[in-house]
Design a protein around this motif. Sequence first.
Motif, mmCIF file in Angstrom:
data_model
loop_
_atom_site.group_PDB
_atom_site.id
_atom_site.type_symbol
_atom_site.label_atom_id
_atom_site.label_comp_id
_atom_site.label_asym_id
_atom_site.label_seq_id
_atom_site.Cartn_x
_atom_site.Cartn_y
_atom_site.Cartn_z
ATOM 1 N N LEU A 265 10.522 0.490 -2.262
ATOM 2 C CA LEU A 265 9.836 -0.555 -3.011
ATOM 3 C C LEU A 265 8.314 -0.472 -2.976
ATOM 4 C CD1 LEU A 265 12.163 -3.495 -1.925
ATOM 5 C CD2 LEU A 265 12.392 -1.969 -3.895
ATOM 6 N N TYR A 266 7.721 -0.671 -1.798
ATOM 7 C CA TYR A 266 6.265 -0.767 -1.683
ATOM 8 C C TYR A 266 5.768 0.185 -0.603
ATOM 9 C CZ TYR A 266 7.379 -5.186 -4.000
ATOM 10 O OH TYR A 266 7.878 -6.131 -4.861
ATOM 11 N N SER A 267 4.471 0.483 -0.642
ATOM 12 C CA SER A 267 3.893 1.371 0.373
ATOM 13 C C SER A 267 4.023 0.774 1.762
ATOM 14 C CB SER A 267 2.418 1.639 0.050
ATOM 15 O OG SER A 267 2.289 2.370 -1.149
ATOM 16 N N TRP A 268 3.729 -0.530 1.897
ATOM 17 C CA TRP A 268 3.774 -1.152 3.218
ATOM 18 C C TRP A 268 5.192 -1.199 3.777
ATOM 19 C CZ3 TRP A 268 6.774 -5.434 3.973
ATOM 20 C CH2 TRP A 268 7.109 -6.185 2.837
ATOM 21 N N SER A 269 6.183 -1.474 2.903
ATOM 22 C CA SER A 269 7.568 -1.541 3.389
ATOM 23 C C SER A 269 8.107 -0.151 3.701
ATOM 24 C CB SER A 269 8.460 -2.245 2.368
ATOM 25 O OG SER A 269 8.451 -1.573 1.119
ATOM 26 N N ALA A 270 7.661 0.858 2.947
ATOM 27 C CA ALA A 270 8.084 2.226 3.239
ATOM 28 C C ALA A 270 7.494 2.709 4.561
ATOM 29 C CB ALA A 270 7.658 3.148 2.101
ATOM 30 N N LYS A 271 6.241 2.334 4.829
ATOM 31 C CA LYS A 271 5.589 2.762 6.074
ATOM 32 C C LYS A 271 6.266 2.148 7.294
ATOM 33 C CE LYS A 271 1.075 3.716 4.014
ATOM 34 N NZ LYS A 271 -0.320 3.263 3.836
ATOM 35 N N TYR A 275 7.932 6.233 6.236
ATOM 36 C CA TYR A 275 7.557 7.032 5.070
ATOM 37 C C TYR A 275 6.111 6.720 4.679
ATOM 38 C CZ TYR A 275 12.594 7.770 4.611
ATOM 39 O OH TYR A 275 13.900 8.097 4.842
ATOM 40 N N ARG A 276 5.392 7.742 4.252
ATOM 41 C CA ARG A 276 3.986 7.518 3.893
ATOM 42 C C ARG A 276 3.844 6.808 2.545
ATOM 43 N NH1 ARG A 276 4.595 13.170 2.817
ATOM 44 N NH2 ARG A 276 4.095 13.712 0.647
ATOM 45 N N GLN A 277 4.861 6.950 1.687
ATOM 46 C CA GLN A 277 4.895 6.292 0.380
ATOM 47 C C GLN A 277 6.338 5.869 0.108
ATOM 48 O OE1 GLN A 277 2.543 9.970 -1.349
ATOM 49 N NE2 GLN A 277 2.842 8.474 -2.998
ATOM 50 N N PRO A 278 6.542 4.953 -0.860
ATOM 51 C CA PRO A 278 7.926 4.641 -1.225
ATOM 52 C C PRO A 278 8.613 5.865 -1.822
ATOM 53 C CG PRO A 278 6.366 3.604 -2.739
ATOM 54 C CD PRO A 278 5.568 4.140 -1.606
ATOM 55 N N ILE A 279 9.918 5.981 -1.599
ATOM 56 C CA ILE A 279 10.669 7.131 -2.100
ATOM 57 C C ILE A 279 11.662 6.662 -3.165
ATOM 58 C CG2 ILE A 279 10.417 8.400 0.054
ATOM 59 C CD1 ILE A 279 13.295 7.662 0.753
ATOM 60 N N ALA A 280 11.908 7.529 -4.127
ATOM 61 C CA ALA A 280 12.835 7.200 -5.210
ATOM 62 C C ALA A 280 14.260 7.121 -4.687
ATOM 63 C CB ALA A 280 12.737 8.247 -6.314
ATOM 64 N N PRO A 313 12.802 13.818 0.323
ATOM 65 C CA PRO A 313 12.459 12.569 -0.369
ATOM 66 C C PRO A 313 11.512 12.819 -1.547
ATOM 67 C CG PRO A 313 12.249 12.300 2.011
ATOM 68 C CD PRO A 313 12.455 13.758 1.760
ATOM 69 N N LEU A 314 11.710 12.070 -2.613
ATOM 70 C CA LEU A 314 10.845 12.141 -3.788
ATOM 71 C C LEU A 314 9.889 10.957 -3.732
ATOM 72 C CD1 LEU A 314 9.950 13.212 -6.506
ATOM 73 C CD2 LEU A 314 11.951 12.118 -7.557
ATOM 74 N N PHE A 315 8.642 11.220 -3.370
ATOM 75 C CA PHE A 315 7.684 10.143 -3.188
ATOM 76 C C PHE A 315 7.166 9.633 -4.537
ATOM 77 C CE2 PHE A 315 7.349 12.440 0.885
ATOM 78 C CZ PHE A 315 7.569 11.384 1.759
ATOM 79 N N MET A 316 6.866 8.326 -4.572
ATOM 80 C CA MET A 316 6.373 7.681 -5.796
ATOM 81 C C MET A 316 4.975 7.099 -5.552
ATOM 82 S SD MET A 316 9.835 5.615 -6.864
ATOM 83 C CE MET A 316 9.824 4.620 -5.344
ATOM 84 N N PRO A 317 4.057 7.249 -6.530
ATOM 85 C CA PRO A 317 4.232 8.030 -7.761
ATOM 86 C C PRO A 317 4.217 9.519 -7.468
ATOM 87 C CG PRO A 317 1.981 7.236 -7.584
ATOM 88 C CD PRO A 317 2.727 6.624 -6.424
#
Length: 355
Positions: A265-271, A275-280, A313-317
Motif C-alpha cells: 500500500l504505502y511506503s511507511w507501511s511497507a517499511k 521493504y524499502r518501497q511498496p511491492i505489487a 518483489p516488484l517495487f512501486m513505482p
Amino acid sequence: MIYVEIIVMIVGAFLAFFFALWYSSCFEDFKDSYTYNDKPSLLCIFTKGLILSLKRKQGRLYREGGKFGLRLSSVGSKDSTANSVSSTGIRPKRANIVFKDCRLNPAKLQEYRKVCGDTESVSVPLMYMECLFTRPLITLAVSSKSQLAPLGLIHIKQTVTIYENLDDLLTLPFDLDTEVMRYREVDRGVEADIRLQVFNMAEKCVWEGETTLLSRNPKAQRSGGHRTAPVKPEQGGFNEVELSVPGDTGIRYAKATGDWNPHHLYSWSAKLLGYRQPIAHGMWTLAKALAVIQNSGGTLTLPVHVDASFKRPLFMPGVCLVQCGVTSPAVRWLRVVDKVTGAPHLIATVTLLKT
C-alpha cells in the motif's frame, strides 16, 4: 447528578454486554461453512489473527486442533494426533472452509478490469476468481484448522485451471471451497499448499487453483539467489512489452479485491515489514501480464491451466518488461523481469488443455 450516574451505568452496562458478545465470538472457532452474507467480520478475524500471531512463531508447523505452542517434532511423528505423511509432504486432516451462495459484485469486477488492464473482455477475467478467496483464506489462516502462524505468510506460487466459460457466474450464485492440502518443511521454513475451488449451481467445479504460501523461518539464511538471478534467454523469438507500474497500483488493486496487506500500500507501511518501497501484488502482476498477452492478440482458449512462481518483489513505482513466447502449439511461457537487471519478478507457463 443522580441521573447522570444512572445514564453512565446504563451506557456502561450496554458497552460491557456488547464487548462480552464480541469477545466470546472472537474466541469461538470458525464454522466449516458460511453463506457469503454471514461471513466472519474483519474485526473478529483481525483479533483472532493477532492472538494467534502472539502464540505462534513463523516458520514452524504446529499440531491441529488449536493446541497453541506445540510444535511437530519431526515429519515422521508417531503421535496419534499427528498428520499423515507422504512423499509430497504432510497431509493434514480435513481442513477446509466453504463460503456458499456467493455472487460477483459488478462494480468490483469493473474496478478489477481497469487496474489489471483487462479492458477488451466483457467476460470474467482468468485470474479474477482468485481474489474472491481473500476472506476465506484469511479465515482459514486464523482458525484452529491452520497449523502455521498467520503473520508474514508469503505467496510464492499459484496454479489456476479454468475448465469452462465463467459467464454464468455473472448472474448466478456459486460456492467457494478453500482447503489445506499439504505442508512441507523446507530450508526456508514451512510451505502450505491450499486448494481453491469454485462450484457452480450444478455443484460442478468450473475454476480451480492452488496457492502455495511460505511461513519463513526468521533464522533461515536469506540467500535470494533463486529469486534474483537473471533468467536465461528462451530459444526462438518472443514478444516483449514495457510495463509501467504506478505507485498507487497496490491501493487500486486492494480496493478491487479486498487484499489490503500493508506491504502493498504505502511506503511507511511497507517499511514496517522490511521493504524499502511498496511491492505489487503477485496476482496483479500475473493478471496484468496475461492481459498484455490477450490484448496483443494472443488468444487463450478454454480450458486453460496457468502455473506461476513469484520471484523478486516488484517495487512501486517502477518499470518492468513482460515477455512471452511459444514453447509448443499448446504451451506458452510468460515472464515479468526487471528492465535493468533482467532479474525475474514472475515466471509462468500457460497450457491450453484438450477438451
